[in-house]
Design a protein around this motif. Structure first.
Motif, short mmCIF file in Angstrom:
data_model
loop_
_atom_site.label_atom_id
_atom_site.label_comp_id
_atom_site.label_asym_id
_atom_site.label_seq_id
_atom_site.Cartn_x
_atom_site.Cartn_y
_atom_site.Cartn_z
N LEU A 23 0.63 -1.21 -0.18
CA LEU A 23 0.09 0.14 -0.16
C LEU A 23 0.62 1.40 0.05
CD1 LEU A 23 -2.43 -1.52 2.56
CD2 LEU A 23 -2.96 -1.13 -0.43
N ALA A 24 2.21 0.81 -0.26
CA ALA A 24 3.10 2.47 0.09
C ALA A 24 4.67 1.86 0.14
CB ALA A 24 3.39 2.54 1.92
N LEU A 42 -2.82 -6.71 6.73
CA LEU A 42 -3.78 -6.63 6.64
C LEU A 42 -5.01 -7.64 6.08
CD1 LEU A 42 -4.13 -2.89 5.44
CD2 LEU A 42 -4.13 -4.26 8.01
N THR A 52 -14.75 -3.04 8.45
CA THR A 52 -13.32 -1.83 8.58
C THR A 52 -14.10 -1.83 10.26
OG1 THR A 52 -14.82 -0.58 7.27
CG2 THR A 52 -12.87 -1.28 6.53
N LEU A 139 -5.20 1.18 12.08
CA LEU A 139 -4.79 1.01 11.53
C LEU A 139 -5.07 1.19 10.13
CD1 LEU A 139 -4.77 -2.86 12.90
CD2 LEU A 139 -3.28 -1.42 12.98
N PRO A 140 -3.85 0.78 8.77
CA PRO A 140 -4.26 1.74 7.20
C PRO A 140 -6.06 0.92 7.22
CG PRO A 140 -1.89 0.12 8.14
CD PRO A 140 -2.35 0.40 9.33
N LEU A 141 -6.08 1.74 6.66
CA LEU A 141 -7.46 1.96 5.80
C LEU A 141 -8.51 0.66 6.25
CD1 LEU A 141 -6.35 -0.79 2.76
CD2 LEU A 141 -6.76 1.65 3.12
N ASP A 142 -8.40 1.56 8.24
CA ASP A 142 -9.32 1.45 9.11
C ASP A 142 -9.27 -0.27 9.23
OD1 ASP A 142 -11.13 2.17 11.56
OD2 ASP A 142 -12.75 2.10 9.73
N GLU A 146 -4.27 -6.18 11.81
CA GLU A 146 -2.86 -6.40 11.23
C GLU A 146 -1.65 -7.32 12.15
OE1 GLU A 146 0.70 -3.54 9.28
OE2 GLU A 146 -1.79 -2.60 10.47
#
Length: 156
Positions: A23-24, A42, A52, A139-142, A146
């Motif tokens: 994602l990054a 994730l 989410t 957390l990333p993307l709600d 993870e």
């Protein structure tokens, strides 16, 4: 290439997914000597999060435990991408799980059991590991969960 570990996944009715694209700016997994370290995985299924929110609020602990299993499957896919074959796993060394938690939720270990139990079902004694289960605000993307992994490989 598939072997005993992937046959065991099939016996359990599970399929190894494609590696989740980053994602990054990072790699899904890297190898250092005989160790593979994954990025945080994730609970992505076919490129998206099915659920989410925070565990103990929008997400039940039972749902989150299932999501941790999905994280473990994604982790195995990432490990295979650098190891070449899951049968090269000598042992799972460490699992670190993060649980996006409602302020009063304290059941993080039970949630991360989803990942730990899957590793045990698939890898047997090689899946026994040290672990941390940490509650976090977001957390990333709600994502609710993870999980990251460190495994030791057999010598090639």
């Amino acid at each position: 290439m598939s072997g005993a570990v992937e046959a065991r996944l099939a016996e359990l009715g599970l399929t190894l997914p494609e590696v989740v694209p980053p994602l990054a700016s990072y790699q899904p997994a890297v190898r250092s000597g005989v160790y593979v370290h994954t990025a945080g995985q994730l609970p992505m299924v076919e490129g998206k999060l099915a659920v989410t929110g925070k565990v103990g609020a929008e997400v039940t602990p039972e749902e989150a435990k299932d999501l941790a299993r999905t994280c473990a499957l994604n982790g195995l896919a990432a490990i295979k991408s650098v190891a070449g074959d899951l049968d090269r796993i000598a042992r799972v060394v460490k699992v670190v799980g993060f649980v996006a938690s409602a302020t009063d939720f304290t059941g993080q270990p039970g949630v991360i059991n989803g990942a730990s139990e899957l590793l045990g079902e698939v890898l047997g004694d090689k899946g026994v590991h040290a672990r941390s289960a940490v509650g976090v605000a977001v957390l990333p993307l709600d994502a609710p969960v993870e999980v990251e992994f460190q495994v030791e490989l057999t010598e090639a």
